[in-house]
Design a protein around this motif. Structure first.
Motif, PDB file in Angstrom:
ATOM      1  N   LEU A  57      42.670  41.806  40.438  1.00 35.99           N
ATOM      2  CA  LEU A  57      43.140  40.928  39.368  1.00 35.99           C
ATOM      3  C   LEU A  57      43.655  41.687  38.153  1.00 35.99           C
ATOM      4  O   LEU A  57      44.258  41.090  37.262  1.00 35.99           O
ATOM      5  N   THR A  58      43.432  42.995  38.111  1.00 37.21           N
ATOM      6  CA  THR A  58      43.770  43.734  36.888  1.00 37.21           C
ATOM      7  C   THR A  58      44.743  44.904  37.059  1.00 37.21           C
ATOM      8  O   THR A  58      45.585  45.121  36.185  1.00 37.21           O
ATOM      9  N   PHE A 106      51.870  49.290  40.889  1.00 32.94           N
ATOM     10  CA  PHE A 106      53.174  49.298  41.554  1.00 32.94           C
ATOM     11  C   PHE A 106      54.288  49.791  40.639  1.00 32.94           C
ATOM     12  O   PHE A 106      55.150  50.572  41.055  1.00 32.94           O
ATOM     13  N   TYR A 107      54.285  49.343  39.397  1.00 34.62           N
ATOM     14  CA  TYR A 107      55.358  49.760  38.495  1.00 34.62           C
ATOM     15  C   TYR A 107      55.230  51.223  38.077  1.00 34.62           C
ATOM     16  O   TYR A 107      56.173  51.801  37.536  1.00 34.62           O
ATOM     17  N   ALA A 108      54.083  51.833  38.342  1.00 36.48           N
ATOM     18  CA  ALA A 108      53.946  53.274  38.133  1.00 36.48           C
ATOM     19  C   ALA A 108      54.639  54.060  39.238  1.00 36.48           C
ATOM     20  O   ALA A 108      54.933  55.256  39.084  1.00 36.48           O
ATOM     21  N   GLN A 109      54.931  53.368  40.359  1.00 36.84           N
ATOM     22  CA  GLN A 109      55.530  54.057  41.506  1.00 36.84           C
ATOM     23  C   GLN A 109      57.016  53.786  41.672  1.00 36.84           C
ATOM     24  O   GLN A 109      57.742  54.598  42.250  1.00 36.84           O
ATOM     25  N   THR A 136      47.584  42.100  46.001  1.00 36.44           N
ATOM     26  CA  THR A 136      46.665  41.224  45.271  1.00 36.44           C
ATOM     27  C   THR A 136      45.839  40.382  46.242  1.00 36.44           C
ATOM     28  O   THR A 136      44.616  40.259  46.101  1.00 36.44           O
ATOM     29  N   ILE A 137      46.492  39.818  47.237  1.00 41.46           N
ATOM     30  CA  ILE A 137      45.778  39.014  48.229  1.00 41.46           C
ATOM     31  C   ILE A 137      44.778  39.875  49.008  1.00 41.46           C
ATOM     32  O   ILE A 137      43.626  39.481  49.226  1.00 41.46           O
ATOM     33  N   CYS A 138      45.209  41.081  49.413  1.00 44.11           N
ATOM     34  CA  CYS A 138      44.323  41.961  50.191  1.00 44.11           C
ATOM     35  C   CYS A 138      43.070  42.342  49.405  1.00 44.11           C
ATOM     36  O   CYS A 138      41.978  42.466  49.979  1.00 44.11           O
ATOM     37  N   CYS A 139      43.194  42.530  48.094  1.00 44.59           N
ATOM     38  CA  CYS A 139      42.033  42.903  47.267  1.00 44.59           C
ATOM     39  C   CYS A 139      41.158  41.706  46.926  1.00 44.59           C
ATOM     40  O   CYS A 139      39.924  41.754  47.077  1.00 44.59           O
ATOM     41  N   VAL A 140      41.767  40.623  46.465  1.00 48.38           N
ATOM     42  CA  VAL A 140      41.006  39.462  46.000  1.00 48.38           C
ATOM     43  C   VAL A 140      40.244  38.803  47.141  1.00 48.38           C
ATOM     44  O   VAL A 140      39.159  38.249  46.944  1.00 48.38           O
ATOM     45  N   LEU A 141      40.777  38.878  48.351  1.00 48.59           N
ATOM     46  CA  LEU A 141      40.131  38.265  49.516  1.00 48.59           C
ATOM     47  C   LEU A 141      39.577  39.322  50.471  1.00 48.59           C
ATOM     48  O   LEU A 141      39.563  39.128  51.687  1.00 48.59           O
TER      49      LEU A 141
END
Length: 464
Positions: A120-121, A127-130, A145-150
């Motif tokens: 969430l953070t 991604f924008y660092a890459q 986000t989905i892979c981490c949150v779930l």
């Protein structure tokens, strides 16, 4: 919960009695199959995503570093639980075995909460660092986000499978992995190609298919531990986390986690080196990681069969069985690596063609696969010895080797070779790093052999 020791009159676990070679095959084959299926559905994800666009494939490739860190925590904690649980069973200590399993599941839940917060953070800035390409970044953000949150399903699936493997029930572990993989493979095209609506298509659909498969695998593996695994008795009534058990788990698990996180750092920085050439080089690197999983995953599966055998016989003070297990595993690992080398060397265009490779991708990818695969011939020995160190409770050696290989040698070598202006030169850094890795592995094993394995012979002779 009643604390009890195993009845010494009971027949000994097959890990201490069955001939080592057939035992290793018996425990490893189911895990190797399940790992191959795992590799298959990882590759299927990318194959379908590549048909959406090369940008989508690049986005999933850039997600790998943080996603791999998540797997590192889950698998590394599981490695610690596996080693301690199998050693406890070898020592006939049922109480410690039960406590290890319960605390392992508790740690899996804690790990999920950490990555829930990270999902969430940090995903957007990550991604924008890459990349400055908004399309690549936004597709990757939705996916990761989905892979981490779930990720609760992933953490619970990994931990329950490690519990099954540590008690020699690798066939049951394979079943749970197969369930998760098959669900994922079935759902991939349904979601990715928009059959459930455009909002759930593309990289979003790939992530959803993945997490649903993980939850299914977690449910099956937890049920199997409750109903089909008499070597551990899970009882969470009045459960309290045990500082002693957690410390023992992480003595082995933390080096394993750190070792795999080192891989995430390496991948992140390697992507930066390759992005200076072209985004296509990053996509090729991502494809390489997917393809090499077909070579490495069977060996990791064999490790899952090997570690409890070594751990059990280390606890039971049977050095001959420890050494024979290592020798057999190393032979099979090198045989698998040889097959992988031949495939990458002679069929690179066919392998890349699975990912709808463009001419530009083929131009970079074919020499890349042919060069990188030379390190396969050495990597089998390094992987087996690294897992041996963990099984013997010396995971720090594995961590040192991993840091030296990926951060001290591989990245600096890749950066220096990139200064030639020829992306093909960068791939040789993998071979250079593996030479260092296998040398260190044998040096550390000689030290452990003298310190841990050989004294077991002396103790056995003194007892007679």
């Amino acid at each position: 919960m009643e604390n009890k020791q195993l009845n010494l009159s009971e027949p000994e676990n097959i890990m201490g009695t069955m001939d080592v070679n057939p035992l290793l095959i018996k425990l490893s084959i189911p895990m190797m199959i399940s790992m191959l299926v795992q590799a298959l559905y990882n590759v299927v994800d990318s194959i379908f995503v590549a048909r959406v666009s090369e940008n989508a494939l690049t986005a999933v490739s850039l997600a790998f570093s943080l996603q791999n860190m998540m797997f590192a925590v889950g698998i590394g904690t599981g490695v610690g639980v596996n080693a301690l649980l199998s050693k406890s069973l070898g020592e006939k200590n049922q109480s410690r075995a039960n406590k290890t399993a319960e605390n392992g599941l508790f740690l899996a839940l804690c790990s999920y909460l950490v990555f829930l917060v990270l999902g969430l953070t940090v995903v957007r800035p990550y991604f924008y660092a890459q990349t400055a390409d908004a399309d690549i970044a936004e597709q990757g953000i939705r996916y990761l986000t989905i892979c981490c949150v779930l990720s609760l399903g992933m953490f619970m699936q990994v931990m329950n499978e490690k519990l099954l493997a540590a008690t020699s029930r690798t066939t049951l572990s394979m079943i749970s992995q197969l369930v998760g993989a098959i669900v994922n493979i079935i759902l991939d095209p349904i979601f990715i190609f928009g059959y459930c609506g455009e909002a759930l298509s593309g990289t979003t659909g790939a992530a959803l298919a993945t997490v649903i498969g993980q939850f299914c695998g977690a449910g099956v593996s937890f049920y199997l531990n409750l109903r089909k695994n008499p070597d551990i008795q899970l009882d969470f009534k009045g459960f309290r986390p045990s500082a002693e058990a957690i410390k023992r788990i992480y003595v082995v698990g933390l080096p394993s986690i750190a070792m795999q996180c080192v891989g995430s750092v390496m991948t992140f920085l390697m992507n930066q080196i390759l992005m200076a050439f072209t985004a296509t080089a990053v996509a090729v690197f991502g494809v390489y990681f997917k393809l090499q999983s077909f070579v490495f995953m069977p060996i990791f599966g064999m490790n899952n069969g090997m570690v409890p055998i070594i751990g059990y016989n280390y606890g039971a003070r049977k050095p001959d069985r420890v050494k024979k297990t290592i020798k057999c595993a190393m032979f099979y690992a090198e045989a698998i690596m040889l097959v992988g080398f031949l495939l990458f060397q002679f069929l690179p265009d066919k392998l890349l063609g699975l990912f709808s490779a463009s001419e530009a991708m083929l131009a970079i990818g074919k020499p890349a696969l042919r060069i990188i695969c030379f390190h396969f011939l050495l990597a089998g020995m390094s992987i087996i010895l690294s897992s041996t160190f963990q099984a013997l409770g010396n995971g720090m050696f594995s961590l040192i080797i991993s840091v030296c290989r990926q951060l001290v040698v591989l990245l600096p070598a890749a950066w220096l070779l990139s200064k030639t202006g020829n992306v093909n030169m960068v791939w040789w850094s993998f071979v250079i790093a593996e030479l260092v890795s296998v040398t260190l592995s044998f040096v550390f094993f000689a030290r452990l052999d003298k310190k841990i394995i050989e004294p077991m012979y002396d103790n056995a002779a003194a007892a007679q």
